[in-house]
Design an enzyme around this catalytic site. Structure first.
Site, short mmCIF file in Angstrom:
data_model
loop_
_atom_site.label_atom_id
_atom_site.label_comp_id
_atom_site.label_asym_id
_atom_site.label_seq_id
_atom_site.Cartn_x
_atom_site.Cartn_y
_atom_site.Cartn_z
N HIS A 118 7.38 8.90 -5.75
CA HIS A 118 6.65 9.07 -4.04
C HIS A 118 7.07 10.49 -3.51
O HIS A 118 7.29 10.79 -3.70
CB HIS A 118 6.61 7.38 -3.36
CG HIS A 118 8.14 7.97 -3.13
ND1 HIS A 118 8.38 8.28 -1.66
CD2 HIS A 118 9.17 7.15 -2.87
CE1 HIS A 118 9.46 8.21 -1.12
NE2 HIS A 118 10.06 7.22 -2.13
N LYS B 212 -3.10 7.51 -0.38
CA LYS B 212 -1.65 7.40 0.50
C LYS B 212 -0.29 7.61 -0.17
O LYS B 212 -0.27 6.73 -1.72
CB LYS B 212 -1.45 6.38 1.32
CG LYS B 212 -0.06 5.91 2.65
CD LYS B 212 -1.23 6.60 3.79
CE LYS B 212 0.47 6.11 4.60
NZ LYS B 212 -0.09 6.90 5.70
N ASP C 155 19.55 8.77 0.08
CA ASP C 155 18.24 8.49 -0.05
C ASP C 155 18.23 6.64 -0.92
O ASP C 155 19.13 6.63 -1.73
CB ASP C 155 17.27 9.66 -0.53
CG ASP C 155 17.38 10.05 -2.17
OD1 ASP C 155 18.79 9.41 -2.61
OD2 ASP C 155 17.70 10.73 -2.78
N GLY D 217 19.45 3.58 1.02
CA GLY D 217 17.97 3.89 0.71
C GLY D 217 17.33 2.68 0.74
O GLY D 217 16.69 1.93 0.84
N GLY E 14 15.59 10.63 2.37
CA GLY E 14 14.48 9.84 2.89
C GLY E 14 15.87 8.59 4.21
O GLY E 14 14.79 8.82 5.28
N ASP F 178 11.33 12.79 -0.22
CA ASP F 178 11.22 13.19 -1.94
C ASP F 178 10.11 14.42 -2.01
O ASP F 178 10.53 15.18 -2.47
CB ASP F 178 11.40 11.86 -2.99
CG ASP F 178 12.57 11.64 -3.39
OD1 ASP F 178 13.07 11.96 -2.75
OD2 ASP F 178 12.02 10.59 -4.16
N ARG G 68 4.98 13.25 10.21
CA ARG G 68 4.86 13.16 11.19
C ARG G 68 3.41 14.16 11.76
O ARG G 68 3.83 15.18 11.44
CB ARG G 68 5.61 13.47 12.00
CG ARG G 68 7.22 12.56 11.77
CD ARG G 68 6.98 10.76 12.62
NE ARG G 68 6.17 10.00 12.34
CZ ARG G 68 6.50 9.16 11.34
NH1 ARG G 68 7.13 9.28 10.67
NH2 ARG G 68 5.09 7.82 10.88
N ARG H 42 10.99 7.86 20.71
CA ARG H 42 10.85 8.48 19.59
C ARG H 42 10.02 10.83 20.11
O ARG H 42 8.55 9.88 19.49
CB ARG H 42 10.55 8.49 18.53
CG ARG H 42 10.17 8.98 16.59
CD ARG H 42 10.05 8.45 16.39
NE ARG H 42 8.52 7.84 16.00
CZ ARG H 42 7.25 7.78 15.66
NH1 ARG H 42 7.52 8.83 15.08
NH2 ARG H 42 6.75 7.15 15.37
N ASN I 262 1.34 10.60 21.39
CA ASN I 262 0.66 11.37 20.21
C ASN I 262 1.50 11.16 18.73
O ASN I 262 2.23 9.88 18.46
CB ASN I 262 1.25 12.90 19.72
CG ASN I 262 1.62 12.97 18.58
OD1 ASN I 262 0.22 13.06 17.72
ND2 ASN I 262 2.57 14.33 18.25
#
Ligand SMILES: [Fe+2]
Length: 573
Positions: free
Chosen positions: A11, A36, A148, A179, A303, A331, A415, A500, A530
């Protein structure tokens, strides 16, 4: 030396170009293909990287792939064979896919890029992760932790980076995977695996971790930080359709369906519990790698390094004083890691640099912005000086408008950090619902981040020495919002009083920093809400045309594209 790193076929495919030891360009394929988490061969991202430097495939010294396909194939083959007869369907599916496509990766690279086969290198998956963190970090020596779902066989690794060396010394192997444990609960909670992990993290503060003891029945951690899953509760090691077994359902009950209300207490409690156990597992691993290396500096990738709540706890609760995670820690980022590993370790190239910003993607000029607004038939104004542009944008924000904000090169990683963002006034409690329902069309429990200039962080968030923590520039640290600030920025304070946070530096984000500063001068609160510039289920926008199209399909009020502000038909200009 020109080295192109590639990550694909699981992915988030990506490409990254490293020239003379320095990262030059890096992008995920989804930003170009508009699919996506696109996992196909990253033709468009490769084209962008080469064009950025005016190179063709013949100018590349090596192409470096982020993992070893034959070793990965061996893992799939052996786990599937071990589970026969239950897995015979999986066996034929995996065989067909790999033989037709993935196993022939070398031929694919040779044909698509026009490079001889002896110029294609393969770096083990977790070494690519490790290099993506250490060789972008500010450290000369640091402990390394990669976590991960799974690479070839490795799921977790500890190591040490020093100068041009990057070594992994200990590993945990499939199927014992943090993960995949988190993914099993992501699926149980009704979210899509590899997409919904953030939703689990966002849902967790609505619950209490009252089921941690149950979760410790399916995973066990030893005092040296290593852990094991009880495989009777899982099925991902022999099924492509299910991640957990009937026994898991006997322990945790029926899975949440996507229509179950998000504030259902049981599932929120499960989310809180798996999040807590994940944090404990990560803290155990961090303590283990600290004990082995003696280093108080840590580089993390994989991840699981995107779990910003766990990352915040590392700095608060372990001996680690300096933490580095680059913005594309999953990844996709391993494409940069593979190329950097080749540059530093295999070819001993100099050129240490620190990745202190995420702006490695494509940029578009002012003419493209004007053309996009004009061809959509929307009113727009182009400003010749930055102060007027910023003043107008702040005026819109202060009066409750929601702005699209697209500037410079797009971000590396998941992000938006002020170059492809949607911005709003965080002082209004209702802004969270407005942005969630009218603009993003997404679930109401997902939190928004506050962007705060470096110099103002301590007024809002409990994050000592914020300027030193580069992961905070990439929204990779969750920290408590100061009690006296929680009512000041309600739209960016999560239900448990955390945020965050994104720390904004003037040298790497000058215009965005200026915007927030002027907003602060106008309101007394130098903070903006944001969130990423995309609608639900779509990749973040790249081009001005994509920004305009997104703008037209939602309740956003104005759109700032470089120096041009675009308005909705009939609204004030
Ligand atoms: Fe990975």
């Amino acid at each position: 030396m020109n080295l192109l790193g590639i990550s694909c076929y699981f992915h988030d495919s990506a490409a990254a170009l490293v020239c003379d030891g320095l990262l030059t360009a890096a992008a995920e394929e989804e930003r170009f293909s508009r699919i996506k988490h696109d996992f196909g061969f990253p033709d468009r991202a490769i084209r962008f990287c080469l064009d950025h430097r005016g190179l063709s495939g013949r100018d590349l010294d090596y192409v470096v792939f982020f993992e070893k396909p034959f070793v990965k194939f061996e893992r799939i083959l052996s786990t599937v064979v071990a589970a026969v007869p239950w897995s015979s369907g999986v066996f034929s599916q995996a065989m067909t896919a790999w033989l037709l496509d993935k196993l022939w990766i070398k031929n694919r690279i040779r044909e698509r890029i026009g490079i001889p086969a002896d110029r294609i290198l393969f770096i083990p998956h977790h070494l690519s992760h490790a290099a993506s963190a250490f060789f972008c970090s500010p450290f000369q020596r640091a402990a390394i932790l990669t976590v991960d779902g799974v690479g070839e066989w490795t799921t977790t690794a500890l190591g040490l980076g020093e100068g041009n060396s990057c070594r992994l010394t200990d590993e945990l192997r499939f199927p014992h995977s943090l993960g995949l444990l988190y993914s099993a609960f992501t699926a149980f909670l009704g979210f899509e695996v590899n997409e919904g992990e953030y939703k689990v993290m966002g849902m967790a503060p609505y619950g209490t971790p009252c089921y941690v003891d149950k979760i410790w029945q399916v995973v066990h951690q030893a005092s040296d930080g290593s852990f094991e899953l009880d495989l009777d509760y899982f099925s991902f090691h022999y099924s492509t359709r299910h991640t957990y077994s009937q026994r898991f359902l006997s322990l945790f009950g029926a899975p949440r369906t996507p229509v179950t209300p998000f504030d259902n207490q049981y599932y929120a409690d499960i989310a809180a519990s798996i999040q807590r156990v994940t944090e404990e597992l990560v803290l155990g691993l961090v303590n283990a790698v600290h004990a082995k290396t003696g280093s108080t500096a840590l580089c993390m990738a994989g991840g699981v390094a995107l779990n910003s709540v766990a990352n915040g706890r590392i700095l608060r609760e372990t001996p680690i004083r300096q933490l580095y995670i680059q913005p594309s820690a999953g990844d996709g980022g391993a494409a940069a890691g593979a190329a950097l590993y080749a540059a530093r370790v295999l070819f001993d190239e100099p050129g240490r640099f620190t990745m202190d910003h995420a702006f490695w993607g494509e940029a578009h000029d002012g003419a493209a912005a004007v053309a996009a607004a004009a061809s959509a038939g929307l009113p727009f104004v182009t400003y010749s000086d930055e102060e007027s542009l910023v003043a107008r944008a702040v005026e819109l924000l202060v009066t409750g408008r929601v702005l699209g904000w697209s500037q410079g090169r797009f971000e590396w990683g998941p992000r938006a950090l002020g170059n492809r963002s949607i911005l709003a006034d965080p002082r209004r409690a209702d802004m969270k619902d407005i942005v969630n329902s009218k603009i993003k069309f997404r679930e109401p429990y997902r939190p928004f981040a506050p962007s705060v200039p470096i110099g103002s962080i301590e007024r809002y968030v409990d994050l000592p020495n914020a300027a030193e923590h580069l992961p905070a520039r990439f929204m990779l640290l969750v920290a408590p919002v100061r009690e006296d600030a929680q009512d000041v920025i309600p739209a960016t304070t999560h239900v448990d009083g955390s945020a965050r946070v994104q720390v904004v530096a003037p040298d790497t984000s000058p215009r965005y920093h200026r915007l927030i500063t002027v907003f602060g001068e106008a309101t007394g609160v130098p903070v903006l809400l944001n969130t990423s510039f995309n609608l639900r289920g779509e990749p973040i926008v790249n081009t001005p045309a994509e920004a305009v199209s997104t703008f037209q399909r939602c309740g956003m009020d104005a759109l700032v594209l470089g120096e041009t502000i675009v308005f909705k038909e009939g609204s004030h200009t």
